[in-house]
Design a protein around this motif. Structure first.
Motif, mmCIF file in Angstrom:
data_model
loop_
_atom_site.group_PDB
_atom_site.id
_atom_site.type_symbol
_atom_site.label_atom_id
_atom_site.label_comp_id
_atom_site.label_asym_id
_atom_site.label_seq_id
_atom_site.Cartn_x
_atom_site.Cartn_y
_atom_site.Cartn_z
ATOM 1 N N PRO A 1 0.809 -1.227 0.000
ATOM 2 C CA PRO A 1 0.000 0.000 0.000
ATOM 3 C C PRO A 1 0.839 1.272 0.000
ATOM 4 O O PRO A 1 0.415 2.299 -0.510
ATOM 5 N N LEU A 2 2.047 1.194 0.619
ATOM 6 C CA LEU A 2 2.904 2.382 0.621
ATOM 7 C C LEU A 2 3.353 2.756 -0.788
ATOM 8 O O LEU A 2 3.644 3.915 -1.069
ATOM 9 N N LEU A 3 3.410 1.763 -1.676
ATOM 10 C CA LEU A 3 3.850 2.021 -3.036
ATOM 11 C C LEU A 3 2.677 2.266 -3.987
ATOM 12 O O LEU A 3 2.752 3.118 -4.867
ATOM 13 N N ALA A 4 1.590 1.503 -3.804
ATOM 14 C CA ALA A 4 0.487 1.569 -4.757
ATOM 15 C C ALA A 4 -0.728 2.300 -4.215
ATOM 16 O O ALA A 4 -1.520 2.841 -4.999
ATOM 17 N N GLY A 5 -0.918 2.305 -2.893
ATOM 18 C CA GLY A 5 -2.163 2.810 -2.323
ATOM 19 C C GLY A 5 -3.120 1.655 -2.087
ATOM 20 O O GLY A 5 -3.150 0.682 -2.850
ATOM 21 N N ARG A 6 -3.923 1.751 -1.029
ATOM 22 C CA ARG A 6 -4.818 0.647 -0.682
ATOM 23 C C ARG A 6 -5.872 0.413 -1.763
ATOM 24 O O ARG A 6 -6.282 -0.715 -2.016
ATOM 25 N N TYR A 7 -6.313 1.476 -2.430
ATOM 26 C CA TYR A 7 -7.377 1.355 -3.427
ATOM 27 C C TYR A 7 -6.909 0.570 -4.643
ATOM 28 O O TYR A 7 -7.681 -0.160 -5.267
ATOM 29 N N LEU A 8 -5.609 0.679 -5.040
ATOM 30 C CA LEU A 8 -5.099 -0.097 -6.164
ATOM 31 C C LEU A 8 -4.822 -1.537 -5.747
ATOM 32 O O LEU A 8 -5.055 -2.475 -6.513
ATOM 33 N N LEU B 1 -10.489 7.511 -9.207
ATOM 34 C CA LEU B 1 -11.183 6.367 -8.637
ATOM 35 C C LEU B 1 -12.536 6.113 -9.283
ATOM 36 O O LEU B 1 -13.140 5.067 -9.060
ATOM 37 N N GLY B 2 -13.042 7.065 -10.089
ATOM 38 C CA GLY B 2 -14.358 6.899 -10.671
ATOM 39 C C GLY B 2 -15.451 7.059 -9.635
ATOM 40 O O GLY B 2 -15.198 7.367 -8.459
ATOM 41 N N GLY B 3 -16.710 6.856 -10.061
ATOM 42 C CA GLY B 3 -17.831 7.021 -9.144
ATOM 43 C C GLY B 3 -18.954 6.058 -9.476
ATOM 44 O O GLY B 3 -18.975 5.425 -10.531
ATOM 45 N N ARG B 4 -19.901 5.970 -8.562
ATOM 46 C CA ARG B 4 -21.061 5.110 -8.787
ATOM 47 C C ARG B 4 -22.186 5.844 -9.506
ATOM 48 O O ARG B 4 -23.156 5.212 -9.923
ATOM 49 N N GLY C 1 -19.947 9.781 -5.836
ATOM 50 C CA GLY C 1 -20.612 8.714 -5.108
ATOM 51 C C GLY C 1 -19.767 7.487 -4.861
ATOM 52 O O GLY C 1 -20.232 6.373 -5.082
ATOM 53 N N VAL C 2 -18.542 7.659 -4.381
ATOM 54 C CA VAL C 2 -17.707 6.513 -4.039
ATOM 55 C C VAL C 2 -17.376 6.584 -2.545
ATOM 56 O O VAL C 2 -17.256 7.680 -1.975
ATOM 57 N N LYS C 3 -17.291 5.425 -1.916
ATOM 58 C CA LYS C 3 -16.966 5.410 -0.495
ATOM 59 C C LYS C 3 -15.543 5.908 -0.293
ATOM 60 O O LYS C 3 -14.629 5.518 -1.015
ATOM 61 N N PRO D 1 -18.265 -1.044 -2.349
ATOM 62 C CA PRO D 1 -18.710 -2.349 -2.870
ATOM 63 C C PRO D 1 -18.589 -2.481 -4.379
ATOM 64 O O PRO D 1 -18.573 -3.605 -4.893
ATOM 65 N N VAL D 2 -18.539 -1.371 -5.103
ATOM 66 C CA VAL D 2 -18.373 -1.425 -6.551
ATOM 67 C C VAL D 2 -16.894 -1.350 -6.892
ATOM 68 O O VAL D 2 -16.194 -0.431 -6.459
ATOM 69 N N ARG D 3 -16.420 -2.313 -7.631
ATOM 70 C CA ARG D 3 -14.991 -2.389 -7.917
ATOM 71 C C ARG D 3 -14.529 -1.241 -8.814
ATOM 72 O O ARG D 3 -15.314 -0.662 -9.558
ATOM 73 N N LEU D 4 -13.225 -0.998 -8.749
ATOM 74 C CA LEU D 4 -12.628 0.129 -9.446
ATOM 75 C C LEU D 4 -12.921 0.101 -10.949
ATOM 76 O O LEU D 4 -13.225 1.120 -11.554
ATOM 77 N N VAL D 5 -12.854 -1.092 -11.583
ATOM 78 C CA VAL D 5 -12.995 -1.175 -13.039
ATOM 79 C C VAL D 5 -14.444 -1.145 -13.486
ATOM 80 O O VAL D 5 -14.725 -1.067 -14.690
ATOM 81 N N ASP D 6 -15.418 -1.230 -12.554
ATOM 82 C CA ASP D 6 -16.830 -1.208 -12.916
ATOM 83 C C ASP D 6 -17.451 0.183 -12.782
ATOM 84 O O ASP D 6 -18.606 0.386 -13.167
ATOM 85 N N ARG D 7 -16.756 1.130 -12.227
ATOM 86 C CA ARG D 7 -17.324 2.448 -11.960
ATOM 87 C C ARG D 7 -17.375 3.307 -13.222
ATOM 88 O O ARG D 7 -16.780 2.985 -14.246
#
Length: 895
Positions: free
Chosen positions: A580-587, A742-745, A780-782, A680-686
């Motif tokens: 996570p220090l290199l990529a970030g938790r979201y990636l 990160l995109g959004g819902r 609209g993303v958490k 709950p919605v994955r990064l690539v689906d937003r």
């Protein structure tokens, strides 16, 4: 003896300039009308009265003597006279086959001596730059292997000059020349001086009191030459346009109530320098009229006057408007056509009262039988099968005639994209007065394309595309396509097929298979791109479309795809795990394989006049996709879009577009590797938003994002602190360590775009400009878990591994790398090869539904080196974290 004398005169005034270019060892002679050199004195005319015993032909080479005799009225046994000899010369010259003719008679023997006109070897044009040879050759009479005649040359010169005058080049001159070759052949050379284009310097209007000159000039097709009319071709003088402008003036005044208006005179004069024109109109406006009594008289059984009167828009006391009268006539005719009266015509009768200044008007609909469709003829379709066209007709043989259904049929056939742009369905009388024949005269255009292109995009950098597509496969309206795309950030292969009428039923069935490889990226250190995650998607799709109503279509679809999302292990992994220090938790949360099985539908309502380039009408689409019929993801994605097209006239078309979407997950609570709750919605689906959907912003430049900011440091290298002793971040764009969208819902997007027409000159260049306003947002993303690595932290370095995952040592030269021994200690003279991780703090930005707004203009240009599109857009409203971009362009070429 009787010999021809003057040769027909070429146009005087075309011999004003000569540009000669000698051909090898040949002499070029001007084609003129001057009489041939004086001939030796002829013998006195012999006494007439001898009986013709024989007719001899001398000098013919290509033409048989019997053919020459067939042109004569002289026959053996006739009495020869001087008048008959003179008539023989005239008859032979009339054939335009001979350059010279001599008739001699002695003791009843008539000798016809001829010199044949030469054969044209080739046609040569010199000095023509504005008109290409292929355009001139189609207009002139002479052609290679034809007989050369001076009358044809005269006609050709006149036609070439006329072609230049139509371009506004009244100073153009043409000098015809002839190069004599062996075997009685000639080359014909047209030496052209094109001259400059004659423009309209001034348009004067005399006699107008109610409207200013500028208002009347606005109605004309001809425009004054000004700096603002650089792209317009209507500034050139054209006599045909002069007559057209008179009609335009009359139409304008008639729409304003001036029924007596007339143009007294229209004069075009050359300026003293003989380069430009000044046009002067003298007009009489007359009195202004109002509508008086407006009546409708109908003899049609089902078309009562009271009903017809409700269609008439004008009322007593309104200003007279001839255009409104014309539209009313068309409206009455169309309404009668809806009732089955194909040949009904509303005849307007005018009763003018000059004293009261009113125009009484009566529309008369004479009795005519109700009409039925006798036959539908389809012509011109050499490839497309008849049934492909017939199934788009909203009328069949035997149906009552209906003008609305005829127009709808025309729109549907034109929307296929297989035929010419301007297409009409003609109505012709049938075998009886109550029958009509509908005739579709088609002109097919190519429907297949094979292309290999390369280009450069401001988003994708260098790109290559290869595709083959046939939208009318086998003439059955089937669509078949295959494509391969490659660029630095995306690659794809796709195959598709669609059958629009499965089993000859109005059911569209199709499918596609694909593989897509997409590399996401962010911006660091200003504009430097940094690849983040890689998404490889392989799948297939099936679709089924059925009509619900005439304007409503339902499409069902099923999709199955496998996604593999990964990060570069050497860059983002530590000890075999995503760091996570290199990529970030979201990636780190996004990586992994997943299978998506989705079922969806689209309900589309479409009333646009053309499916390819609409100019009016509406389009509304509701789409939903449910993922969860198996697979590893579960969501419902909903998208709604609406378009409205308005034709403002004069080529201006406005498009109002709006769309929005929302995705809801059914997977419940999701947590990352650390146990923290994630969206709950994955990064690539937003949903993502930015260039090219939202101009003025960069790709994925709008919406929720995480930026990794460095800390500020003092000149001595110590971390900078504020007055409270807190470390200070450096938020400038040029110092960003990471910038991940990160995109959004949920999202919404709107456009207002107006196409701007240009003159014919600009259209020939392929220029199509437009102005636009874009508004939208994605949100609209958490809120993700963000990380902080403050200055002085222990975790400041990481070992850099080789491709096999081995730790490395760096040699004394600073470039040589070697595998670190199992002991973990690098040999003497080498050092541990490690990466220093700068201190940082992550911030979450941009998750707001507040609108972003941009305005700008763009131009499409079919340039000589390929299609080119440029957009210049300014972001008027933006929020912290948004990435803007002023100019974007795309250019490519085919080879």
């Amino acid at each position: 003896m009787f010999r021809n004398r003057p040769i027909p005169v070429l146009l005087a005034g075309t011999m004003l300039a000569t540009f000669s270019m000698p051909l090898a060892a040949q002499t070029r002679q001007p084609v003129t009308d001057q009489a041939p050199p004086a001939q030796p004195a002829q013998a006195p005319v012999l006494p007439t009265g001898d009986v013709i015993t024989q007719i001899n032909v001398v000098g013919s080479q290509r033409i048989e003597p019997d053919t020459v005799r067939s042109y004569l009225k002289l026959r053996p046994g006739d009495l020869y006279t001087a008048e008959k000899g003179d008539q023989a010369i005239k008859d032979l010259f009339a054939t335009e086959l001979f350059a010279d003719v001599t008739v001699r008679e002695a003791s009843g023997v008539v000798t016809i001596e001829v010199k044949e006109n030469p054969v044209v070897n080739r046609i040569i044009f010199e000095g023509n730059k504005r008109l290409k040879e292929d355009k001139i050759l189609k207009e002139i009479r002479l052609a290679p292997r034809q007989i050369f005649t001076r009358s044809k040359v005269r006609a050709d010169v006149a036609r070439i000059i006329e072609l230049y005058r139509r371009q506004g080049r009244y100073a153009a001159t043409v000098d015809p020349q002839m190069v004599t070759l062996d075997q009685n052949r000639v080359d014909v050379v047209y030496s052209i001086v094109e001259g400059s284009k004659s423009r309209v310097e001034q348009i004067n209007i005399i006699g107008n009191e109610k409207f200013k000159d500028g208002r009347l000039r606005h109605e004309m097709a001809t425009k004054q030459a000004r700096l603002t009319s650089f792209f317009s071709s209507n500034t050139s003088f054209d006599p045909d346009r002069l007559a057209y402008d008179q009609q335009k003036l009359r139409q304008f005044y008639l729409t304003q109530g001036y029924a007596d208006f007339r143009v007294v005179s229209a004069i075009a004069e050359l300026t003293p320098d003989k380069r430009d024109f000044i046009i002067t109109y003298v007009v009489e406006e007359g009195q202004r009229y109002k509508f008086g009594d407006v009546k409708v008289e109908s003899d049609l059984r089902d078309f009562k006057p009271d009903f017809a009167k409700s269609i008439v828009p004008m009322k007593k006391g309104d200003w007279y408007n001839a255009k409104q009268v014309e539209d009313t006539v068309n409206g009455l005719n169309e309404t009668a056509g809806l009732l089955g009266y194909a040949f009904a015509e509303a005849d307007p009768e005018f009763d003018r009262d000059p004293e009261k200044k009113v125009m009484n008007l009566t529309f008369r609909l004479a009795e005519t039988p109700r009409v039925y469709v006798e036959r539908i003829n389809i012509n011109g379709n050499t490839i497309t099968q008849d049934k492909v066209v017939r199934r788009e007709f909203r009328l069949q043989e035997g149906d009552p005639f209906n003008t609305f259904q005829v127009k709808r049929s025309k729109d549907r056939i034109q929307s296929l994209g297989y035929f010419q742009e301007k297409f009409e369905i003609d109505q012709k009388p049938g075998s009886t007065p109550d029958r009509v024949v509908l005739e579709a005269n088609l002109e097919e255009k190519p429907t297949g394309s094979l292309s290999l292109s390369a280009g450069y995009s401001s988003l994708e950098r260098f790109l290559v595309n290869a595709s083959i597509e046939q939208t009318n496969f086998r003439g059955l309206g089937q669509s078949l396509s295959a494509s391969v795309n490659y660029s630095r950030y995306s690659k794809s292969v796709e195959l598709g097929f669609t059958e629009p009428y499965f089993l000859d039923k109005n059911i569209a069935l199709g499918g596609n298979v694909f593989r897509r490889d997409y590399n996401s990226f962010n911006f660091i250190n200003g504009n430097q791109r940094n690849n983040t995650y890689s998404q490889v998607q392989t799948g297939l799709g099936l679709r089924l479309g059925v009509p619900v109503t005439e304007y409503t279509q339902l499409q069902l679809r099923y999709g199955l795809s496998k996604d593999d999302v990964s990060l570069d292990k050497l860059t983002y992994y530590t000890n075999g795990q995503c760091d996570p220090l290199l990529a970030g938790r979201y990636l780190c949360d996004a990586i992994g394989n997943r299978l998506t099985s989705s079922l969806g539908y689209s309900l589309a309502y479409n009333t646009t006049d053309n499916g390819l380039r609409p100019t009016k009408g509406n389009k509304l689409v509701l789409s939903q996709d449910f993922a969860g019929l198996g697979g590893s993801v579960k969501y419902l994605k909903t998208v709604i879009s609406a378009d409205h097209y308005t034709n403002l006239g004069r080529g201006f078309v406005v498009n109002f577009s709006a769309q929005g979407g929302y995705i809801h997950s059914f997977e419940g609570t999701r947590r990352d590797a650390s146990g923290a709750e994630v969206d709950p919605v994955r990064l690539v689906d937003r949903f993502y938003l930015g260039q090219p959907q939202m101009r003025g912003f960069d790709i994925r430049g709008i919406g929720p994002r995480v930026q990794r900011l460095p800390y500020k440091y003092n000149s001595d290298g110590t971390p900078a602190k504020d007055a409270n002793g807190n470390f200070i971040l450096d938020p400038t764009r040029k110092t960003l360590l990471a910038d991940d969208s990160l995109g959004g819902r949920a999202y919404y997007l709107g456009h207002i775009e107006m196409q701007i027409p240009l003159g014919s000159g600009a259209r020939e260049l392929g220029l199509r400009p437009s102005v636009f306003v874009d508004i939208g947002s994605v949100f609209g993303v958490k809120r993700p878990t963000t990380l902080t690595l403050p200055p002085g932290s222990a975790a400041l370095t990481r070992d850099i591994l080789d491709a096999s995952g081995n730790k490395q040592c760096l040699g004394a030269d600073g470039t040589t790398l070697s595998v670190r021994p199992a002991s973990g200690t690098c040999p003497t003279g080498t050092t541990n090869y490690a990466q220093t991780i700068p201190a940082f703090s992550e911030v979450f930005l941009g998750d707001t539904p507040k609108p972003r707004v941009s305005v700008g203009f763009g131009v499409n240009w079919n340039s000589p080196f390929g299609p080119f599109r440029i957009d210049i857009a300014k972001a008027l409203v933006k929020y912290k974290g948004d990435d803007t971009q002023l100019v974007t362009f795309n250019v490519g070429t085919q080879f």
